[in-house]
Scaffold this active site. Structure first.
Site, short mmCIF file in Angstrom:
data_model
loop_
_atom_site.label_atom_id
_atom_site.label_comp_id
_atom_site.label_asym_id
_atom_site.label_seq_id
_atom_site.Cartn_x
_atom_site.Cartn_y
_atom_site.Cartn_z
N LEU A 84 0.85 -1.20 0.04
CA LEU A 84 -0.07 0.09 0.01
C LEU A 84 0.72 1.33 -0.16
CD1 LEU A 84 -2.69 -0.90 2.56
CD2 LEU A 84 -2.95 -0.86 0.24
N ASP A 85 0.41 2.17 -0.69
CA ASP A 85 1.21 3.53 -0.72
C ASP A 85 1.48 4.04 0.83
OD1 ASP A 85 1.22 3.45 -3.45
OD2 ASP A 85 -0.42 4.77 -3.56
N ALA A 86 2.54 4.68 1.06
CA ALA A 86 2.74 4.95 2.45
C ALA A 86 1.47 5.93 3.00
CB ALA A 86 4.05 5.90 2.61
N HIS B 5 -0.11 3.52 -7.84
CA HIS B 5 -1.01 4.78 -7.89
C HIS B 5 -2.05 4.91 -8.67
CE1 HIS B 5 2.90 7.12 -6.09
NE2 HIS B 5 2.63 6.22 -5.38
N THR C 212 -1.59 5.91 2.20
CA THR C 212 -2.83 5.20 2.14
C THR C 212 -3.06 4.12 3.62
OG1 THR C 212 -2.69 5.08 -0.26
CG2 THR C 212 -4.07 3.51 0.97
#
Length: 314
Positions: free
Chosen positions: A152-154, A239, A156
């Site tokens: 997961l993106d940081a 993304h 998120t």
């Protein structure tokens, strides 16, 4: 209290034999390709990133015909290639309490907080925090330490799937590769979105598909409208959701990369959360559906915007 007592002083090589994760025999007709490029394809479901094959070879985790191989080795038909589990020393423990949504001896699902990267060279990562929150599995096939099986993106928050055994790591990796794991997200975006729809446009040169449904739109003094969306990405591009929403003219609230300048709420972070996972249990073959509520800050923002509109709208 840290469940992995004295883990940083423990050398796993003194306690267990390094296991082979998977073995591949090069078929006839495969020629003119180096090990690094070939392993990246055949071992893709078992490696955490696109650079995973190169890293595994350099660490000595890839054997060809029983011997440690080099990245530049030219493979031959009949070669026996083994991918072995890492002989790395355990990561340094990051003492960050995590909310564990589900746990058994094979896997776990945690609620990742916003602002913490899953992995990377820095110390404060979810990968390092797992050692503070999960004991080593009692299963014979236990991994040396629990490991995330996706990213997961940081910024998120939300559900992150963790493997605790080699089988779980492999099987879940294969499910992600086959796109059979379904993910659900929630986001608050700037603008009034249609009731439902989808985006089918490339992300970073790769095909990408995202479906969405609008759950609520509220008037906003600063943004005219903001909307709460439920989203289902059918592909897993980096993304993807953030890019699709931005390109459609509905950037996610708090998105510093793809958002609108001046629309980032100080101290509130990104309003994007992974709220649902559906997958097959790697050991029991049972359909697993894991869901959580949207973060408190989502509901708080919507309610606050409603109150402000009622109070200040002329």
């Amino acid at each position: 209290m840290n469940p992995w007592n004295n883990l940083n002083n423990w050398n796993p090589l003194n306690n267990k034999t390094i296991k082979t994760i998977t073995t591949h025999i090069v078929p006839e007709g495969i020629t003119n390709i180096r090990l690094q490029d070939y392993a990246k394809v055949v071992f893709k479901p078992f490696l955490f990133s696109g650079q995973g094959a190169k890293k595994a070879i350099k660490r000595g985790n890839v054997l060809v015909n029983g011997a440690v191989a080099l990245t530049g080795y030219w493979i031959q038909p009949g070669d026996i290639i083994e991918l072995r589990e890492s002989a790395e020393t355990p990561p340094k423990i990051f003492e960050l309490p995590l909310e564990i949504i589900y746990e058994d001896e094979h896997l776990a699902v945690i609620n990742k907080p916003s602002g913490i990267p899953v992995s990377g060279n820095q110390f404060k990562t979810i990968r390092n925090a797992l050692l503070f929150n999960l004991e080593r599995s009692k299963d014979e096939d236990a991994l040396t330490w629990p490991k995330p099986v996706h990213r997961l993106d940081a910024p998120t928050s939300g559900l992150l799937l963790i493997a605790r055994t080699n089988l779980a790591s492999i099987a879940l990796g294969q499910q992600f590769e086959a796109k059979s794991i379904q993910k659900k997200y929630h986001a608050i975006v700037i603008g009034k979105t249609p009731d439902h729809g989808h985006w089918d446009s490339p992300v970073n040169g790769q095909s990408a598909y995202t479906e969405y449904k609008t759950l609520e739109s509220v008037p906003s003094l600063k943004n005219k409208w903001i909307s709460l969306l439920e989203l289902w990405p059918k592909t897993g591009r980096t993304h993807q959701i953030r890019i699709h929403l931005s390109e459609a003219g509905y950037p996610i609230m708090g998105d510093k990369i793809y958002g609108t300048e001046g629309k980032v709420m100080k101290g509130k972070g990104l309003f994007l959360a992974s709220t649902g996972l559906m997958f097959r249990h790697p050991t029991f073959n049972k359909k697993m559906i894991i869901e959580i509520e949207i973060p408190y800050k989502f509901r708080s923002l919507l309610d606050r915007e409603k109150r402000r509109w009622k109070k200040y709208d002329p």
